[in-house]
Write an enzyme that holds these catalytic residues in place. Structure first.
Site, PDB file in Angstrom:
ATOM      1  N   ASP A 168       0.868  -1.205   0.000  1.00  0.00           N
ATOM      2  CA  ASP A 168       0.000   0.000   0.000  1.00  0.00           C
ATOM      3  C   ASP A 168       0.892   1.239   0.000  1.00  0.00           C
ATOM      4  O   ASP A 168       1.883   1.299   0.696  1.00  0.00           O
ATOM      5  CB  ASP A 168      -0.948   0.032   1.203  1.00  0.00           C
ATOM      6  N   THR A 169       0.370   2.265  -0.647  1.00  0.00           N
ATOM      7  CA  THR A 169       1.190   3.424  -0.952  1.00  0.00           C
ATOM      8  C   THR A 169       0.281   4.630  -1.082  1.00  0.00           C
ATOM      9  O   THR A 169      -0.905   4.480  -1.300  1.00  0.00           O
ATOM     10  CB  THR A 169       1.920   3.184  -2.297  1.00  0.00           C
ATOM     11  N   VAL A 170       0.849   5.840  -0.953  1.00  0.00           N
ATOM     12  CA  VAL A 170       0.110   7.030  -1.365  1.00  0.00           C
ATOM     13  C   VAL A 170       0.873   7.711  -2.487  1.00  0.00           C
ATOM     14  O   VAL A 170       2.098   7.748  -2.505  1.00  0.00           O
ATOM     15  CB  VAL A 170      -0.126   8.028  -0.209  1.00  0.00           C
ATOM     16  N   MET A 183      -0.926   3.807  -7.329  1.00  0.00           N
ATOM     17  CA  MET A 183      -0.427   3.129  -6.135  1.00  0.00           C
ATOM     18  C   MET A 183      -0.639   1.619  -6.228  1.00  0.00           C
ATOM     19  O   MET A 183      -1.426   1.147  -7.029  1.00  0.00           O
ATOM     20  CB  MET A 183      -1.169   3.652  -4.905  1.00  0.00           C
TER      21      MET A 183
END
Length: 552
Positions: A361-363, A443
């Site tokens: 998970d990423t922004v 993302m």
């Protein structure tokens, strides 16, 4: 935008248009903070840092001060695109042999616990960006998030669901997570916050206040560093004071390929950005328009070039200070032509190998300002919220990026002391005729190169606007690779979003693709397109996140 062949794309809201500034992030309040910083006289970089800090509070499921950062910055003053690798290193005091002894028969570094923690690089990345391209003081940039951290912020729907999923994973792996402030910080009611509940994080406010007063040094040699090192020593990490003191962000030269007249830029390894470039190079040899958008021919081809690029990714991408990947060869048109010959247009490949080169998970967020500066920035704790470790009193979780190392001796991405692990997070940027054209990112771990390519094909090949290009149905191909770059799962499996027809799905199965149930996410996309003829920014934030694009 391409005008030769237009596909309207899905029913979708319109892009946001503005002339003076634009921000697109995965949380509406972070977008508003970015715009406020622009209106206060800040640059796009100042605003991007402010938005990233806000997301560390508001979307801890995707990022945090305990993670890493990568960025691309178009600077109108130098008329150049600049790249920053803001990732951290492994412990200098832990060898591969000792690590394998600790792990015993475990084949991988565990995602949870102290062994996967690498030096957090995000804060150093903020200061590297701000020192070079910023105008405001860091105290002014961080002030909005400090205020929200103390007063509280309401948790939106998608973030609330991801928060709950993360805490469930931590419960299942509780034995691997040493004691810390994790539950007190992120489950103050004994559970994840529900949609609409207010979340406060006074510990994070304290940490950001130290950064506002004492700058970068607070995190890497000062008061915050002391707390970090004390906690890490207590829980069994090998990171020590010297690892933080010697950490530096690295300015790097972005890598590009030309795709149908557009120069697509990604960052070089240790990130996976060039996988998107390799895929585009291979796709350029086909008439995608004639195949039809999201047809069986089109999707089959995308998946097959993805397999080839990811086989190379598994074999060649690593920390360039330890193993300089053959980037020029991997991104060459000749190599793409060589790899295209391995594709069967009617049959899915079961196993593919890395090419011969002759030698979560990423922004994601993007911001643009009135001077023409544009920032493409991505930040992550790697797997969800991170490895479950929350240092006492600091209000953030440490990343588990070290789990990306392989334990295979001699492999370019093998664990070693003081080494950057392979990274999945990638920002992207597009120039047309030497001028800024598009800042974008998608993302989500292995989805990111696949997402970049799908969105770019939607825009360049099919003429979609940047909002429809992000909202259009996507594929997500899964297929782990062994250290030699061979796919381990007989061609992997393919997830398709709703909007891809039943006939197409059946045709893909007939070609040998193994369809799987769709995952929870097909990425999260933001973009800003610059129309230099009209002098107008177009912003987009897709429907799969809680985000917002806004301008003024």
């Amino acid at each position: 935008m391409s005008t030769t062949h237009r596909v309207t794309g899905p029913a979708s809201r319109s892009p946001v248009l503005a002339r003076r500034g634009m921000a697109a992030t995965s949380h509406p309040l972070a977008t508003q903070i970015a715009l406020d910083i622009l209106k206060q006289g800040g640059t796009a970089v100042d605003a991007a840092i402010a938005a990233n800090a806000a997301l560390c509070l508001m979307e801890p499921t995707g990022c945090g001060l305990g993670g890493d950062l990568f960025a691309l910055v178009w600077d109108p003053a130098s008329h150049k695109l600049h790249g920053l690798n803001g990732s951290g290193h492994s412990a200098q005091g832990l060898t591969l042999a000792h690590l394998k002894q600790i792990l015993g028969n475990q084949p991988h570094i565990p995602l949870l616990g102290p062994l996967s923690v690498t030096v957090p690089g995000a804060v150093a990345g903020w200061f590297a960006l701000q020192n070079r391209f910023g105008r405001l003081e860091m105290a002014q940039i961080l002030a909005p998030t400090i205020a929200y951290a103390r007063a509280g912020v309401a948790v939106p729907k998608i973030i609330a669901a991801a928060w709950n999923d993360n805490l469930k994973r931590f419960e299942q792996g509780q034995a691997q997570i040493p004691q810390g402030d994790g539950l007190r910080t992120f489950a103050p009611r004994g559970r994840a916050p529900l949609e609409g509940e207010v979340f406060t994080n006074p510990d994070l406010a304290w940490t950001l206040e130290r950064l506002a007063v004492d700058g970068r040094a607070a995190f890497y040699s000062g008061e915050i560093a002391q707390k970090l090192v004390a906690y890490l020593g207590r829980v069994g990490s090998f990171l020590q004071k010297i690892d933080f003191q010697e950490h530096q962000s690295t300015w790097v030269e972005p890598v590009s390929v030309n795709y149908r007249g557009y120069d697509i830029y990604e960052l070089p390894p240790s990130s996976q950005g060039i996988a998107a470039l390799q895929m585009l190079n291979m796709l350029e040899g086909y008439d995608l328009q004639a195949m039809g958008h999201n047809s069986a021919d089109y999707l089959h081809l995308h998946v097959e070039v993805k397999k080839l690029a990811f086989a190379d990714r598994a074999r060649y991408y690593a920390d360039p200070d330890v193993y300089p990947a053959p980037v020029t060869a991997l991104c060459s048109k000749d190599y793409a032509a060589q790899r295209r010959r391995e594709i069967d247009p009617q049959r899915a490949q079961a196993r593919v190998s890395a090419g011969s080169l002759g030698g979560s998970d990423t922004v994601y967020l993007t911001v643009a300002d009135s001077t023409g500066m544009m920032v493409s920035l991505i930040q992550s704790n790697y797997w969800g919220m991170g490895g479950g470790l929350v240092p006492d009193g600091l209000g953030f979780m440490l990343q588990n990026r070290g789990a990306q190392f392989t334990l295979e001796e001699g492999h370019p991405n093998a664990y070693a002391p003081g080494k950057r692990p392979f990274h999945t997070i990638i920002p992207a940027f597009v120039l047309k005729e030497g001028e800024p054209w598009l800042s974008l990112g998608v993302m989500g771990g292995e989805m990111q190169p696949q997402g970049h390519v799908q969105v770019l094909c939607n825009i360049i090949d099919f003429g979609m606007d940047i909002q429809a290009a992000g909202d259009s149905a996507r594929y997500f191909h899964f297929g782990d690779n062994d250290p030699d770059g061979h796919q381990m799962t007989d061609g992997g499996s393919l997830a398709l979003e709703r909007g891809i027809s039943r006939n197409v799905r059946e045709a893909l199965v007939q070609r040998g693709h193994q369809l799987r149930l769709a995952p929870g996410s097909f990425g999260g996309y933001q973009a800003i397109y610059w129309d230099r003829v009209q002098g107008v920014y177009h912003g987009a934030s897709e429907m799969r996140k809680d985000g917002q694009a806004a301008g003024y």
